[in-house]
Design a protein around this motif. Structure first.
Motif, PDB file in Angstrom:
ATOM      1  N   LEU A  99      62.546 -39.780 -50.946  1.00  0.00           N
ATOM      2  CA  LEU A  99      62.078 -40.175 -52.243  1.00  0.00           C
ATOM      3  C   LEU A  99      62.669 -41.420 -52.725  1.00  0.00           C
ATOM      4  N   LEU A 100      63.967 -41.343 -52.819  1.00  0.00           N
ATOM      5  CA  LEU A 100      64.564 -42.383 -53.357  1.00  0.00           C
ATOM      6  C   LEU A 100      64.867 -43.737 -52.367  1.00  0.00           C
ATOM      7  N   LEU A 101      64.501 -43.464 -51.047  1.00  0.00           N
ATOM      8  CA  LEU A 101      64.491 -44.538 -50.040  1.00  0.00           C
ATOM      9  C   LEU A 101      62.964 -45.182 -50.102  1.00  0.00           C
ATOM     10  N   GLY A 102      62.281 -44.186 -50.262  1.00  0.00           N
ATOM     11  CA  GLY A 102      60.800 -44.700 -50.092  1.00  0.00           C
ATOM     12  C   GLY A 102      60.092 -45.335 -51.124  1.00  0.00           C
ATOM     13  N   LEU A 103      60.412 -44.693 -52.343  1.00  0.00           N
ATOM     14  CA  LEU A 103      60.117 -45.615 -53.566  1.00  0.00           C
ATOM     15  C   LEU A 103      60.206 -46.957 -53.441  1.00  0.00           C
ATOM     16  N   PRO A 104      61.398 -47.847 -53.287  1.00  0.00           N
ATOM     17  CA  PRO A 104      61.265 -49.294 -53.256  1.00  0.00           C
ATOM     18  C   PRO A 104      60.942 -49.562 -51.891  1.00  0.00           C
ATOM     19  N   SER A 105      61.148 -49.055 -51.095  1.00  0.00           N
ATOM     20  CA  SER A 105      61.146 -49.744 -49.528  1.00  0.00           C
ATOM     21  C   SER A 105      59.559 -49.490 -49.206  1.00  0.00           C
ATOM     22  N   LEU A 106      58.790 -48.668 -49.324  1.00  0.00           N
ATOM     23  CA  LEU A 106      57.359 -48.439 -48.683  1.00  0.00           C
ATOM     24  C   LEU A 106      56.437 -49.561 -49.251  1.00  0.00           C
ATOM     25  N   ARG A 107      56.881 -50.426 -50.576  1.00  0.00           N
ATOM     26  CA  ARG A 107      56.089 -51.431 -50.725  1.00  0.00           C
ATOM     27  C   ARG A 107      56.384 -52.614 -50.035  1.00  0.00           C
ATOM     28  N   LEU A 108      57.471 -52.592 -48.995  1.00  0.00           N
ATOM     29  CA  LEU A 108      57.657 -53.804 -48.294  1.00  0.00           C
ATOM     30  C   LEU A 108      56.830 -53.547 -47.025  1.00  0.00           C
ATOM     31  N   PRO A 109      56.291 -54.827 -46.374  1.00  0.00           N
ATOM     32  CA  PRO A 109      55.518 -54.888 -45.138  1.00  0.00           C
ATOM     33  C   PRO A 109      56.373 -54.814 -43.863  1.00  0.00           C
ATOM     34  N   GLY A 110      55.970 -54.193 -42.943  1.00  0.00           N
ATOM     35  CA  GLY A 110      56.055 -54.230 -41.899  1.00  0.00           C
ATOM     36  C   GLY A 110      57.642 -54.163 -41.607  1.00  0.00           C
ATOM     37  N   TYR A 112      60.075 -55.571 -42.443  1.00  0.00           N
ATOM     38  CA  TYR A 112      60.851 -55.641 -43.738  1.00  0.00           C
ATOM     39  C   TYR A 112      61.237 -54.079 -44.142  1.00  0.00           C
ATOM     40  N   PHE A 113      60.409 -53.190 -44.469  1.00  0.00           N
ATOM     41  CA  PHE A 113      60.363 -51.700 -44.102  1.00  0.00           C
ATOM     42  C   PHE A 113      61.258 -51.433 -43.210  1.00  0.00           C
ATOM     43  N   ALA A 114      61.359 -51.748 -41.849  1.00  0.00           N
ATOM     44  CA  ALA A 114      62.340 -51.267 -40.839  1.00  0.00           C
ATOM     45  C   ALA A 114      63.616 -51.645 -41.155  1.00  0.00           C
ATOM     46  N   MET A 115      63.872 -52.861 -41.626  1.00  0.00           N
ATOM     47  CA  MET A 115      65.226 -53.298 -42.136  1.00  0.00           C
ATOM     48  C   MET A 115      65.781 -52.307 -43.114  1.00  0.00           C
ATOM     49  N   ALA A 116      64.980 -52.076 -44.091  1.00  0.00           N
ATOM     50  CA  ALA A 116      65.299 -51.239 -45.250  1.00  0.00           C
ATOM     51  C   ALA A 116      65.744 -50.046 -44.856  1.00  0.00           C
ATOM     52  N   THR A 117      65.235 -49.309 -43.967  1.00  0.00           N
ATOM     53  CA  THR A 117      65.495 -47.974 -43.308  1.00  0.00           C
ATOM     54  C   THR A 117      66.726 -48.251 -42.677  1.00  0.00           C
ATOM     55  N   MET A 118      67.011 -49.079 -42.004  1.00  0.00           N
ATOM     56  CA  MET A 118      67.963 -49.625 -40.992  1.00  0.00           C
ATOM     57  C   MET A 118      69.374 -49.707 -41.812  1.00  0.00           C
ATOM     58  N   ALA A 119      69.260 -50.457 -42.985  1.00  0.00           N
ATOM     59  CA  ALA A 119      70.161 -50.626 -44.134  1.00  0.00           C
ATOM     60  C   ALA A 119      70.585 -49.157 -44.519  1.00  0.00           C
ATOM     61  N   PHE A 120      69.675 -48.328 -45.035  1.00  0.00           N
ATOM     62  CA  PHE A 120      69.881 -47.058 -45.336  1.00  0.00           C
ATOM     63  C   PHE A 120      70.840 -46.114 -44.577  1.00  0.00           C
ATOM     64  N   ALA A 121      70.416 -46.197 -43.171  1.00  0.00           N
ATOM     65  CA  ALA A 121      71.221 -45.516 -42.302  1.00  0.00           C
ATOM     66  C   ALA A 121      72.748 -46.115 -42.332  1.00  0.00           C
ATOM     67  N   LEU A 122      73.023 -47.303 -42.370  1.00  0.00           N
ATOM     68  CA  LEU A 122      74.368 -48.148 -42.470  1.00  0.00           C
ATOM     69  C   LEU A 122      75.038 -47.500 -43.530  1.00  0.00           C
ATOM     70  N   ILE A 123      74.289 -47.708 -44.574  1.00  0.00           N
ATOM     71  CA  ILE A 123      74.949 -47.248 -45.880  1.00  0.00           C
ATOM     72  C   ILE A 123      75.501 -45.767 -45.992  1.00  0.00           C
ATOM     73  N   VAL A 124      74.822 -44.862 -45.277  1.00  0.00           N
ATOM     74  CA  VAL A 124      74.989 -43.286 -45.324  1.00  0.00           C
ATOM     75  C   VAL A 124      76.341 -43.337 -44.304  1.00  0.00           C
ATOM     76  N   THR A 125      76.289 -43.957 -43.427  1.00  0.00           N
ATOM     77  CA  THR A 125      77.721 -44.108 -42.554  1.00  0.00           C
ATOM     78  C   THR A 125      78.583 -44.523 -43.148  1.00  0.00           C
TER      79      THR A 125
END
Length: 335
Positions: A99-110, A112-125
């Motif tokens: 939910l916290l990841l999807g609220l801001p990132s799902l508004r991004l197109p194509g 850009y959304f993929a890059m947001a999810t990749m950034a999330f994975a790196l942040i968790v690490t």
């Protein structure tokens, strides 16, 4: 025998074979591999709704896998909470993270959304390294097993199989009902989906949160299966692996990504004697699928079903020309 009975018989035989796998598996390592496939599939089944049906390019679900794994290790290992309650909590935490990841990132197109999810994975690490008092830092955490009767390789496999079957049933129901049609409409054309009343953001967020729940549960089972986790366990390549399983399996199907998960997980073991060529065979498989069956394995199963199942019924409306001629003739004739 009708096609529906044939399909039911095949599902029954396949289900019995999976339940009986511990008895015909060659050794415990093969049973471990089957359990790993099941844990992966619990995550991929939810991700399939996001990628395969809604068409959102999420490549960072390894971050949600890590969230579920560390949550289980902390709750069940560090604090001694019942493992089953810990799995439930991991699903809830995974859903909140989605939910916290999807609220801001799902508004991004194509992409850009993929890059947001990749950034999330790196942040968790990075957080797993920085918060050493919780995660053990670079040293990692020991993960407990489940209580009897699930504390053996056989019992744990059946636990994962049961949860995987439940998640598969849930995703199958979503895909075949109104939600599934709406997701496919979003994937094919967001403008067209909006024009028929589909609420884009709300629906994409709902399935993304659901994929977070399945990722949290899958992460908990994955962590217990590994028995010890470190930040190096959750490398970014695993997130790409999840994404590729869906792509080569075929978008818009349930069975295709499942077959993709089985093949890509088992492939390194099948070519183990040629360990140096493991990446070569992996690349050859991807290239062959892209060139020969670009729609994925799911399209192969659809073609087989059309060939041996019921004939395809066309929904095209054909005009009744004879009736039309009669109406026109009656209008032209004098009263």
């Amino acid at each position: 025998m009708t096609p529906h009975r044939i399909k039911g018989a095949l599902l029954l035989v396949g289900g019995l074979a999976l339940v009986a796998l511990p008895y015909w598996a060659g050794d415990l390592y093969q049973l471990h591999l089957a359990s790993l496939i099941g844990a992966y599939w619990i995550l991929i089944a939810g991700l399939n709704l996001v990628v395969g049906y809604a068409g959102q390019l999420s490549i960072g679900h390894v971050g949600l896998l890590a969230v579920g794994s560390y949550c289980f290790a902390i709750l069940a290992g560090t604090h001694g909470i019942d493992p089953f309650l810990a799995v439930l909590a991991c699903g809830i935490v995974g859903g909140l993270a989605g939910l916290l990841l999807g609220l801001p990132s799902l508004r991004l197109p194509g992409f850009y959304f993929a890059m947001a999810t990749m950034a999330f994975a790196l942040i968790v690490t990075e957080l797993s390294l920085a918060e050493g008092h919780l995660t053990g830092g670079g040293t990692g955490l020991s993960v407990p097993s489940f209580p009897a009767p699930f504390n053996t390789p056989w019992g744990y496999y059946w636990l994962i199989l049961g949860l995987a079957a439940l998640v598969t049933w849930l995703t199958w129901n979503v895909s075949r009902l109104m939600w599934g049609r709406a997701l496919v409409a979003i994937r094919d054309s967001e403008v067209a989906a909006t024009s028929v009343g589909v609420r884009l953001f709300r629906l994409k967020l709902a399935v993304f949160v659901f994929s977070g729940v399945t990722a949290g549960v899958g992460g908990a089972l994955f962590a217990s299966l590994q028995s010890y986790i470190t930040p190096d366990t959750f490398v970014f390549e695993i997130g790409l692996f999840f994404f590729v399983c869906i792509i080569i399996g075929g978008r818009g199907t349930i069975l295709g990504p499942l077959v993709g998960t089985v093949i890509l997980t088992a492939l390194p073991e099948l070519v183990a004697p040629l360990a140096k060529l493991g990446s070569f065979f992996y690349g050859v498989l991807l290239l062959a699928v892209v060139l020969l069956i670009p729609e994925g394995f799911g399209r192969v199963f659809a073609l087989v079903a059309e060939r041996f199942g019921e004939p395809h019924r066309s929904h095209e409306v054909k005009p009744d020309l004879g009736r039309l001629r009669g109406v026109l003739a009656s209008e032209r004739s004098p009263a």
